[in-house]
Scaffold this motif. Structure first.
Motif, PDB file in Angstrom:
ATOM      1  N   ALA A  59       0.809  -1.222   0.000  1.00 40.99           N
ATOM      2  CA  ALA A  59       0.000   0.000   0.000  1.00 40.99           C
ATOM      3  C   ALA A  59       0.845   1.276   0.000  1.00 40.99           C
ATOM      4  CB  ALA A  59      -0.925   0.005   1.217  1.00 40.99           C
ATOM      5  N   ASP A  60       2.161   1.149   0.064  1.00 37.06           N
ATOM      6  CA  ASP A  60       3.068   2.314   0.116  1.00 37.06           C
ATOM      7  C   ASP A  60       2.706   3.278   1.244  1.00 37.06           C
ATOM      8  OD1 ASP A  60       4.806   1.634  -1.964  1.00 37.06           O
ATOM      9  OD2 ASP A  60       3.452   2.465  -3.470  1.00 37.06           O
ATOM     10  N   LEU A  61       2.342   2.736   2.387  1.00 40.27           N
ATOM     11  CA  LEU A  61       1.971   3.581   3.528  1.00 40.27           C
ATOM     12  C   LEU A  61       3.199   4.164   4.217  1.00 40.27           C
ATOM     13  CD1 LEU A  61      -0.784   1.374   5.198  1.00 40.27           C
ATOM     14  CD2 LEU A  61      -1.093   3.363   3.716  1.00 40.27           C
ATOM     15  N   TRP A  62       3.018   5.333   4.794  1.00 36.91           N
ATOM     16  CA  TRP A  62       4.039   5.953   5.634  1.00 36.91           C
ATOM     17  C   TRP A  62       3.753   5.551   7.069  1.00 36.91           C
ATOM     18  CZ3 TRP A  62       8.211   8.506   3.809  1.00 36.91           C
ATOM     19  CH2 TRP A  62       8.194   8.861   2.459  1.00 36.91           C
ATOM     20  N   ILE A  63       4.773   5.079   7.764  1.00 30.41           N
ATOM     21  CA  ILE A  63       4.598   4.610   9.127  1.00 30.41           C
ATOM     22  C   ILE A  63       5.621   5.275  10.052  1.00 30.41           C
ATOM     23  CG2 ILE A  63       3.540   2.419   8.480  1.00 30.41           C
ATOM     24  CD1 ILE A  63       6.284   1.124   8.782  1.00 30.41           C
ATOM     25  N   PRO A  64       5.311   5.338  11.347  1.00 33.89           N
ATOM     26  CA  PRO A  64       6.219   5.976  12.296  1.00 33.89           C
ATOM     27  C   PRO A  64       7.243   4.997  12.868  1.00 33.89           C
ATOM     28  CG  PRO A  64       4.185   5.464  13.404  1.00 33.89           C
ATOM     29  CD  PRO A  64       4.014   5.042  11.961  1.00 33.89           C
ATOM     30  N   TYR A  65       8.428   5.540  13.186  1.00 30.74           N
ATOM     31  CA  TYR A  65       9.456   4.747  13.856  1.00 30.74           C
ATOM     32  C   TYR A  65      10.136   5.635  14.903  1.00 30.74           C
ATOM     33  CZ  TYR A  65      13.084   7.201  11.221  1.00 30.74           C
ATOM     34  OH  TYR A  65      13.907   8.175  10.701  1.00 30.74           O
ATOM     35  N   ASN A  66      10.761   4.997  15.864  1.00 29.78           N
ATOM     36  CA  ASN A  66      11.478   5.714  16.910  1.00 29.78           C
ATOM     37  C   ASN A  66      12.891   6.014  16.405  1.00 29.78           C
ATOM     38  OD1 ASN A  66      13.251   6.112  19.226  1.00 29.78           O
ATOM     39  ND2 ASN A  66      11.465   5.618  20.456  1.00 29.78           N
ATOM     40  N   LYS A  67      13.259   7.295  16.354  1.00 30.85           N
ATOM     41  CA  LYS A  67      14.567   7.707  15.830  1.00 30.85           C
ATOM     42  C   LYS A  67      15.726   7.270  16.719  1.00 30.85           C
ATOM     43  CE  LYS A  67      13.044  11.898  13.433  1.00 30.85           C
ATOM     44  NZ  LYS A  67      13.159  13.376  13.413  1.00 30.85           N
ATOM     45  N   ASP A  68      15.472   7.038  17.987  1.00 29.10           N
ATOM     46  CA  ASP A  68      16.541   6.630  18.900  1.00 29.10           C
ATOM     47  C   ASP A  68      16.825   5.132  18.862  1.00 29.10           C
ATOM     48  OD1 ASP A  68      16.983   9.234  19.780  1.00 29.10           O
ATOM     49  OD2 ASP A  68      15.664   9.020  21.522  1.00 29.10           O
ATOM     50  N   THR A  69      15.767   4.335  18.762  1.00 31.53           N
ATOM     51  CA  THR A  69      15.933   2.878  18.847  1.00 31.53           C
ATOM     52  C   THR A  69      15.817   2.167  17.504  1.00 31.53           C
ATOM     53  OG1 THR A  69      13.570   2.543  19.249  1.00 31.53           O
ATOM     54  CG2 THR A  69      14.991   2.855  21.190  1.00 31.53           C
ATOM     55  N   TYR A  70      15.304   2.862  16.497  1.00 28.95           N
ATOM     56  CA  TYR A  70      15.079   2.273  15.173  1.00 28.95           C
ATOM     57  C   TYR A  70      14.138   1.073  15.234  1.00 28.95           C
ATOM     58  CZ  TYR A  70      18.670   5.427  13.599  1.00 28.95           C
ATOM     59  OH  TYR A  70      19.389   6.552  13.328  1.00 28.95           O
ATOM     60  N   PHE A  71      13.069   1.229  16.003  1.00 22.71           N
ATOM     61  CA  PHE A  71      11.983   0.254  16.055  1.00 22.71           C
ATOM     62  C   PHE A  71      10.712   0.935  15.567  1.00 22.71           C
ATOM     63  CE2 PHE A  71      14.693  -1.907  19.164  1.00 22.71           C
ATOM     64  CZ  PHE A  71      14.505  -3.235  18.812  1.00 22.71           C
ATOM     65  N   LEU A  72       9.806   0.150  14.976  1.00 22.92           N
ATOM     66  CA  LEU A  72       8.489   0.674  14.625  1.00 22.92           C
ATOM     67  C   LEU A  72       7.718   0.964  15.904  1.00 22.92           C
ATOM     68  CD1 LEU A  72       7.512  -1.811  11.781  1.00 22.92           C
ATOM     69  CD2 LEU A  72       8.238   0.563  11.533  1.00 22.92           C
ATOM     70  N   LEU A  73       6.786   1.901  15.834  1.00 24.44           N
ATOM     71  CA  LEU A  73       5.956   2.209  16.993  1.00 24.44           C
ATOM     72  C   LEU A  73       4.782   1.240  17.050  1.00 24.44           C
ATOM     73  CD1 LEU A  73       5.770   6.104  16.990  1.00 24.44           C
ATOM     74  CD2 LEU A  73       7.448   4.605  18.063  1.00 24.44           C
ATOM     75  N   GLN A  74       4.567   0.631  18.185  1.00 24.66           N
ATOM     76  CA  GLN A  74       3.479  -0.326  18.336  1.00 24.66           C
ATOM     77  C   GLN A  74       2.116   0.336  18.289  1.00 24.66           C
ATOM     78  OE1 GLN A  74       3.945  -2.907  21.662  1.00 24.66           O
ATOM     79  NE2 GLN A  74       6.008  -3.489  21.083  1.00 24.66           N
ATOM     80  N   GLN A  75       2.049   1.596  18.732  1.00 23.79           N
ATOM     81  CA  GLN A  75       0.754   2.273  18.815  1.00 23.79           C
ATOM     82  C   GLN A  75       0.455   3.124  17.583  1.00 23.79           C
ATOM     83  OE1 GLN A  75       3.390   2.767  20.684  1.00 23.79           O
ATOM     84  NE2 GLN A  75       3.794   4.913  20.960  1.00 23.79           N
ATOM     85  N   ASP A  76       1.253   2.976  16.534  1.00 20.39           N
ATOM     86  CA  ASP A  76       1.026   3.710  15.285  1.00 20.39           C
ATOM     87  C   ASP A  76       1.146   5.213  15.517  1.00 20.39           C
ATOM     88  OD1 ASP A  76       0.664   3.522  12.511  1.00 20.39           O
ATOM     89  OD2 ASP A  76      -1.466   3.895  12.698  1.00 20.39           O
ATOM     90  N   TRP A  77       0.222   6.015  15.007  1.00 18.80           N
ATOM     91  CA  TRP A  77       0.306   7.478  15.080  1.00 18.80           C
ATOM     92  C   TRP A  77      -0.335   8.057  16.336  1.00 18.80           C
ATOM     93  CZ3 TRP A  77       3.731   9.583  12.102  1.00 18.80           C
ATOM     94  CH2 TRP A  77       4.039   8.992  10.901  1.00 18.80           C
ATOM     95  N   ILE A  78      -0.779   7.204  17.235  1.00 18.71           N
ATOM     96  CA  ILE A  78      -1.439   7.662  18.459  1.00 18.71           C
ATOM     97  C   ILE A  78      -0.542   7.353  19.646  1.00 18.71           C
ATOM     98  CG2 ILE A  78      -3.458   7.370  19.939  1.00 18.71           C
ATOM     99  CD1 ILE A  78      -5.008   6.640  17.393  1.00 18.71           C
ATOM    100  N   THR A  79      -0.495   8.265  20.605  1.00 21.02           N
ATOM    101  CA  THR A  79       0.317   8.041  21.792  1.00 21.02           C
ATOM    102  C   THR A  79      -0.441   8.465  23.037  1.00 21.02           C
ATOM    103  OG1 THR A  79       2.492   8.362  22.777  1.00 21.02           O
ATOM    104  CG2 THR A  79       1.468  10.285  21.774  1.00 21.02           C
ATOM    105  N   ASP A  80       0.107   8.120  24.167  1.00 19.08           N
ATOM    106  CA  ASP A  80      -0.432   8.583  25.440  1.00 19.08           C
ATOM    107  C   ASP A  80       0.750   8.855  26.363  1.00 19.08           C
ATOM    108  OD1 ASP A  80      -1.508   5.254  26.480  1.00 19.08           O
ATOM    109  OD2 ASP A  80       0.480   6.134  26.417  1.00 19.08           O
ATOM    110  N   THR A  81       0.501   9.121  27.607  1.00 14.36           N
ATOM    111  CA  THR A  81       1.582   9.503  28.510  1.00 14.36           C
ATOM    112  C   THR A  81       2.547   8.374  28.804  1.00 14.36           C
ATOM    113  OG1 THR A  81       0.130   9.042  30.374  1.00 14.36           O
ATOM    114  CG2 THR A  81       0.239  11.337  29.604  1.00 14.36           C
ATOM    115  N   SER A  82       2.214   7.147  28.486  1.00  9.94           N
ATOM    116  CA  SER A  82       3.123   6.022  28.733  1.00  9.94           C
ATOM    117  C   SER A  82       3.982   5.684  27.519  1.00  9.94           C
ATOM    118  CB  SER A  82       2.310   4.793  29.149  1.00  9.94           C
ATOM    119  OG  SER A  82       1.485   4.387  28.090  1.00  9.94           O
TER     120      SER A  82
END
Length: 84
Positions: A59-82
């Protein structure tokens, strides 16, 4: 809360998956830089995760990753205080 609205926005990069070299995921950032993302032990053995990665590539989707650890984000584009 969206990542763009959080204090963590500087830690998050955006990428498109270009290929898989198990257990690594090769991506390209918005700036055209090629990176290698890591996968967790759980992701490496999760067939649903890899099916989703293949769908994301198709699908050529753009996805988020953590710049410090180089892992994909489990929660996608949504976050919370944890997030951290």
């Amino acid at each position: 809360m969206l990542i763009d609205d959080s204090e963590y926005v500087q830690l998050i990069g955006t990428c498109q998956i270009k290929s898989i070299q198990f257990p690594k995921i090769l991506v390209q950032t918005e700036n055209g830089k090629s990176l290698v993302l890591n996968t967790t032990k759980q992701q490496q053995t999760d067939s649903v995760f890899w099916d989703a990665i293949i769908d994301i590539i198709a699908a050529d989707l753009w996805i988020p990753y953590n710049k410090d650890t180089y892992f994909l984000l489990q929660q996608d584009w949504i976050t919370d205080t944890s997030f951290a």
